[in-house]
Write an enzyme that holds these catalytic residues in place. Structure first.
Site: not given
Ligand code: HEM
Ligand SMILES: NC(=O)CCn1cnc2ccccc21
Length: 293
Positions: A45, A49, A191
């Site tokens: 992530r 970002h 979970w």
């Molecule tokens: C419409 C596009 C996207 C939205 C709205 C979105 C939104 C989110 C949100 C709200 C979380 C939870 C963060 C948290 O509460 O810790 C998350 C986690 C995550 N996102 Fe996305 N995301 C998007 C696209 C992506 C993309 C393009 C990638 C990577 C190529 C990605 C990789 C991840 C990963 C790996 C997590 C898990 C992080 C963790 O477990 O700490 N996301 N995302």
């Protein structure tokens, strides 16, 4: 309006495998993070970002080149909640290489390591990003909002120059790993079902699980199933839109197709806005397992 490759990096091509291995070892050593999901997802992530605030139409373009996620000004963007942990994991590696690697290269390489060490596809990667000063920090608020529909998702990724639905669906498939955390984003779960293996499970779950829209403790609507899985509204958009849904079905049935599209789209995300010299090599890295480490 592409940023020029400027620095001559002192690290030789071969040494980048050492940097890869150092990051991979940090992931192995921090396997207890987030109830043993481990640190792969949050590093993935971080790389997303560090790159996803790109906007070629803005004066300050964003993207991974300047390594601006290192500044509190950007790290404190509410969209980046939870990423300080990931940045702190990388600080000792930045120090070890003593200015021979830029923050932009380090953040993006960490994403490559995370995907590959979690069993995902090989991601081609190039070095040469140069740290920009605090003036190059893009405005907060350029990362996507999860409470949105398919048109929002499509328009958001068009800003990042992803004009094909396949690329957009593949990139969001990264939600196969990790979880949402109420205190970071106002969404919670899954979970138990959270994984640290990079597979096409996210697409299979979208199609096969029974999803119920519920309001969570933070007052946000999210989709939950009876196994403790969850999906964001923007995740569910991928099966609410006809074109996206066809691609979800393709990736759910053929993981290699998902991997192929993800590899090139993730590379493109990490390199948005950067013009590399013709001579700068495209590097592919071995996983620790492939090196018998
Ligand atoms: C419409 C596009 C996207 C939205 C709205 C979105 C939104 C989110 C949100 C709200 C979380 C939870 C963060 C948290 O509460 O810790 C998350 C986690 C995550 N996102 Fe996305 N995301 C998007 C696209 C992506 C993309 C393009 C990638 C990577 C190529 C990605 C990789 C991840 C990963 C790996 C997590 C898990 C992080 C963790 O477990 O700490 N996301 N995302
Ligand atoms: N294993 C799953 O059901 C995927 C869970 N999931 C759904 N949306 C997500 C967004 C970020 C991390 C994990 C997510």
């Amino acid at each position: 309006n592409e940023v020029q490759f400027a620095a001559s990096n002192k690290l030789k091509n071969t040494n980048y495998q050492n940097v890869y291995n150092d990051i991979a070892n940090v992931i192995r050593e921090n396997d207890e993070h987030d109830d043993y999901i481990g640190s792969g997802p949050v590093l993935l992530r971080l790389a997303w970002h560090a790159s996803g605030q790109f906007d070629s139409k803005q004066e300050i373009k964003g993207g991974s080149y300047n390594g601006t996620l290192r500044f509190d000004k950007e790290l404190s963007d509410p969209s980046n909640a939870g990423l300080k942990y990931a940045f702190d994991l990388l600080k000792p590696i930045y120090k070890k290489y003593n200015h021979q690697i830029s923050h932009g290269d380090l953040f993006t390489l960490a994403g490559v390591v995370a995907v590959q060490e979690m069993g995902g596809p090989k991601i081609p990667w190039r070095y040469g990003r140069v740290d920009g000063d605090i003036e190059t920090v893009p405005l907060n608020g350029r990362l996507p909002d999860a409470n949105q529909n398919a048109n929002y998702v499509r328009n958001f990724f068009h800003r990042l120059n992803f004009l094909e639905d396949k690329e957009i669906v593949a990139l969001i498939g990264a939600h196969c790993v990790g979880k949402t955390h109420l205190k970071n984003s106002g969404f919670e779960g899954p979970w138990g079902a959270a994984t640290n293996m990079f597979t096409n499970e996210f697409f299979r779950n979208l199609l096969t699980e029974k999803w119920v829209l519920e309001k969570n403790e933070a007052g946000n609507q999210q989709y939950n199933n009876d196994k403790g899985y969850m999906m964001l509204p923007t995740d569910m958009a991928l099966v609410q839109d006809g074109s996206f849904k066809k691609i979800v079905e393709e990736f759910a049935n053929d993981e290699s197709s998902f991997f192929k599209v993800f590899s090139s789209a993730f590379n493109k995300l990490l390199e948005n806005g950067i013009k590399f010299e013709k001579s700068s090599p495209v590097l592919y890295f071995k996983t620790l397992d492939e090196q018998d480490i």
